[in-house]
Design an enzyme around this catalytic site. Structure first.
Site, PDB file in Angstrom:
ATOM      1  N   LYS A 116     -41.519  53.064 -63.859  1.00  0.00           N
ATOM      2  CA  LYS A 116     -40.432  52.541 -64.706  1.00  0.00           C
ATOM      3  C   LYS A 116     -40.878  51.375 -65.589  1.00  0.00           C
ATOM      4  CE  LYS A 116     -38.521  55.656 -62.640  1.00  0.00           C
ATOM      5  NZ  LYS A 116     -38.695  56.957 -63.226  1.00  0.00           N
ATOM      6  N   GLU A 200     -33.483  43.104 -64.293  1.00  0.00           N
ATOM      7  CA  GLU A 200     -32.757  43.477 -65.515  1.00  0.00           C
ATOM      8  C   GLU A 200     -31.335  42.965 -65.436  1.00  0.00           C
ATOM      9  OE1 GLU A 200     -34.392  47.903 -66.843  1.00  0.00           O
ATOM     10  OE2 GLU A 200     -32.431  47.741 -65.913  1.00  0.00           O
ATOM     11  N   HIS A 235     -25.638  59.013 -56.511  1.00  0.00           N
ATOM     12  CA  HIS A 235     -26.710  59.518 -57.361  1.00  0.00           C
ATOM     13  C   HIS A 235     -26.883  61.029 -57.320  1.00  0.00           C
ATOM     14  CE1 HIS A 235     -27.581  55.386 -58.164  1.00  0.00           C
ATOM     15  NE2 HIS A 235     -27.656  55.151 -56.883  1.00  0.00           N
ATOM     16  N   ARG A 291     -38.955  67.504 -66.455  1.00  0.00           N
ATOM     17  CA  ARG A 291     -38.770  68.840 -65.864  1.00  0.00           C
ATOM     18  C   ARG A 291     -37.569  69.507 -66.542  1.00  0.00           C
ATOM     19  NH1 ARG A 291     -36.210  65.098 -62.330  1.00  0.00           N
ATOM     20  NH2 ARG A 291     -33.961  65.442 -62.353  1.00  0.00           N
TER      21      ARG A 291
HETATM   22  C1  MV4 Z   1     -28.854  50.467 -63.789  1.00  0.00           C
HETATM   23  C2  MV4 Z   1     -27.454  50.320 -63.638  1.00  0.00           C
HETATM   24  C3  MV4 Z   1     -26.884  49.189 -64.163  1.00  0.00           C
HETATM   25  N1  MV4 Z   1     -27.642  48.257 -64.779  1.00  0.00           N
HETATM   26  N2  MV4 Z   1     -29.561  49.509 -64.418  1.00  0.00           N
HETATM   27  C4  MV4 Z   1     -29.251  54.450 -61.208  1.00  0.00           C
HETATM   28  C5  MV4 Z   1     -30.281  55.492 -61.279  1.00  0.00           C
HETATM   29  C6  MV4 Z   1     -31.477  54.808 -61.840  1.00  0.00           C
HETATM   30  N3  MV4 Z   1     -32.240  55.679 -62.628  1.00  0.00           N
HETATM   31  C7  MV4 Z   1     -30.907  53.695 -62.642  1.00  0.00           C
HETATM   32  N4  MV4 Z   1     -29.571  53.524 -62.211  1.00  0.00           N
HETATM   33  C8  MV4 Z   1     -28.811  52.503 -62.680  1.00  0.00           C
HETATM   34  N5  MV4 Z   1     -29.494  51.535 -63.325  1.00  0.00           N
HETATM   35  C9  MV4 Z   1     -28.955  48.439 -64.888  1.00  0.00           C
HETATM   36  N6  MV4 Z   1     -29.687  47.506 -65.508  1.00  0.00           N
HETATM   37  C10 MV4 Z   1     -26.733  51.321 -63.009  1.00  0.00           C
HETATM   38  C11 MV4 Z   1     -27.411  52.423 -62.523  1.00  0.00           C
HETATM   39  C12 MV4 Z   1     -26.594  53.425 -61.886  1.00  0.00           C
HETATM   40  C13 MV4 Z   1     -26.480  54.709 -62.428  1.00  0.00           C
HETATM   41  C14 MV4 Z   1     -27.159  55.095 -63.579  1.00  0.00           C
HETATM   42  C15 MV4 Z   1     -27.047  56.368 -64.075  1.00  0.00           C
HETATM   43  C16 MV4 Z   1     -26.230  57.290 -63.433  1.00  0.00           C
HETATM   44  C17 MV4 Z   1     -25.555  56.943 -62.305  1.00  0.00           C
HETATM   45  C18 MV4 Z   1     -25.673  55.652 -61.778  1.00  0.00           C
HETATM   46  C19 MV4 Z   1     -24.972  55.311 -60.642  1.00  0.00           C
HETATM   47  C20 MV4 Z   1     -25.084  54.052 -60.118  1.00  0.00           C
HETATM   48  C21 MV4 Z   1     -25.907  53.111 -60.744  1.00  0.00           C
END
Ligand code: MV4
Length: 497
Positions: A116, A200, A235, A291
């Protein structure tokens, strides 16, 4: 084009790949575990080879065994589907060594997007918006405290090697920061073997919007529009739709351009997905999935582009059949993931034998499934048994069509997420497209009440169906009918007196 493709996967996605190969006139080899001997996908492929094991490391994750079978069967390409080996850079290496083409991206793209911090640095360099915060790992808690104050609480600590929601922690105040950093580092080290974490700004209740991309080996990269995947639980996505209800032509152009930049930053040469968070008119790159994804059919529905066929074509060296201007959105599509899970008990898996099955049909309905009546859903794999995809002229028509299709869908013997999806299609917040990643949590009371009602209703319908169709119940049903008839005649006679 390839002569023969080995499909290194199972279930509905294995069938999806076979279908693409048939249309391309390419032969197929399925591989299967012991448990999957009787699975549908083994019958769809031209040939099926047993992996002689149910242990993952000796079946669907056994790269050497899979390559050996490909060589032996004369397969010149391998399709990994999603999950399993699909984002394992070693599969591509071993394919190269054996003169086999991997239908997927190159190792460097998988590795760069799998880390990441690396991917965030690449995006910043290319001018793709990322979440405010750091693009370097945390080495010093005091420095991290200073950074958190500059960024502003709440912040989130994420592991660089993580993804899909594993290994991240939200921090609301300074006092919690040191502990959160330490625990995320420990978890990341234990889970991924890499304890690097970064900080972040925490974006609250974002929408999850992703862009499908396609790239060939001739320098052409296009985006195939957007999908909204905000409806998820822990998720795990439950339902996806395309396009995103909030999308405008102007936003699609900007986000699509960012998605193309993301793909180009790693010389991407396959089908992939660029994930963004969207909040208050801003969007931020999250990660790229290297993918073909579960939810690809909704994009196929609204664009008419066969993504799996395109993915196979570009892997074989062909140019993309489409230019950006050929990609147009037509109507609206929704996908419901049908899982063998009990929505009334925290979605716990409910594997077992399907004793009655009737899938929906009619205009605008597509079923991608790997099951049949009499099939036993194994407990050792993912609980997704089917995907129900509908397409309509607009979002309202798609929702009505999905509700109609869900009502036609009969699965007897195991509990499924069908009642949950029925409840969702009736939910006012869903209908009004008030979507965000906390949707399920915030609407759980209303949804569960409706799920309970639907389950009750379904049980009554199924017992009626039993009385009508099951042979041993038929006599009972007839005699009941005769009784009612006799009573009516009796009543009429009484009335006449
Ligand atoms: C975040 C966020 C809020 N703020 N980053 C969850 C999966 C991972 N790939 C990144 N995710 C998140 N990152 C910041 N700075 C909230 C999430 C997140 C989320 C993101 C996409 C789809 C569903 C989610 C469910 C909970 C939290």
């Amino acid at each position: 084009m390839f002569d023969k493709v080995l499909i290194a996967n199972r279930g509905e996605i294995a069938i999806r790949v076979v279908r693409a190969c048939k249309e391309l006139d390419v032969d197929t080899v399925a591989i299967h575990s012991n448990t999957d001997e009787k699975a549908l996908f083994t019958k769809y492929a031209d040939e099926a080879v047993s992996l002689n094991s149910d242990i993952l490391a000796q079946s669907y994750l056994d790269i050497d065994k899979i390559i050996d079978i490909a060589v032996e069967k004369g397969a010149d390409a391998i399709h990994p589907g999603y999950g399993f080996l699909s984002e394992n850079p070693v599969l591509g290496q071993k394919c190269d060594e054996n003169g086999i083409t991997l239908i997927g991206p190159r190792e460097n793209a998988i590795k760069a997007m799998g880390d990441k911090i690396t991917s965030k640095q690449l995006m910043i360099k290319k001018g793709v918006p990322t979440v405010p915060g750091d693009k370097e790992g945390i080495n010093d808690v005091e420095v991290a405290k200073k950074r958190a104050k500059e960024i502003g609480f709440p912040v989130i600590i994420k592991s660089s090697a993580g993804g899909g929601g594993i290994g991240m922690r939200v921090v609301y105040e300074e006092d919690e920061l040191a502990r959160a950093i330490e625990s995320t580092q420990n978890l990341a080290k234990a889970t991924f073997g890499d304890g690097t974490v970064y900080i972040e700004k925490y974006i609250e209740r974002p929408r999850h919007i992703e862009f499908q991309v396609l790239a060939d080996g001739h320098g052409n990269t296009i985006h195939v529009c957007d999908r909204e995947c905000s409806i998820q639980r822990r998720h795990q996505k439950l339902i996806e739709e395309a396009p995103s209800p909030i999308m405008t032509e102007e936003l699609r152009e900007r986000m699509g351009e960012s998605a193309i930049k993301a793909a180009k930053s790693v010389d991407y040469n396959s089908a992939g997905t660029v994930e963004f968070m969207y909040s208050n008119g801003e969007y931020y790159f999250l990660e790229m999935n290297t993918r073909i994804q579960v939810e690809h059919p909704i994009t196929e529905a609204i664009t008419g582009i066969d993504l799996v066929k395109e993915q196979i074509r570009v892997a074989s060296g062909e140019k993309l059949q489409y230019e950006q201007d050929d990609v147009k959105v037509n109507g609206h599509a929704i996908e419901c993931r049908i899982n063998a899970e009990n929505p009334l008990n925290e979605f716990t898996p409910n594997p077992g034998k399907i004793i009655g099955y009737r899938s929906p049909g009619g205009i605008g309905v597509r079923m991608d499934s790997g099951v049949y009546s009499g099939y036993t859903i194994p407990s050792i794999y993912d609980s997704m048994i089917a995907k129900l995809i509908v397409h309509g002229n607009n979002r309202d028509e798609a929702i009505a069509r999905m509700a109609r299709a869900l009502n036609e869908y009969i699965v007897v013997g195991v509990k499924t997420t069908i009642p949950f999806h029925k409840a969702l299609m009736k939910n006012e917040n869903f209908k009004q497209a008030n979507l965000h990643t906390a949707f399920i949590e915030e609407n759980s009371r209303d949804l569960l009440t409706e799920v309970e009602r639907v389950v009750q209703e379904e049980e009554e319908r199924i017992s009626k169906l039993h009385a009508t169709f099951l042979p041993n119940k038929k006599i009972a049903a007839i005699s009941m009918g005769v009784n009612t008839y006799m009573q009516q005649i009796k009543q009429e006679q009484e009335n006449r007196k």
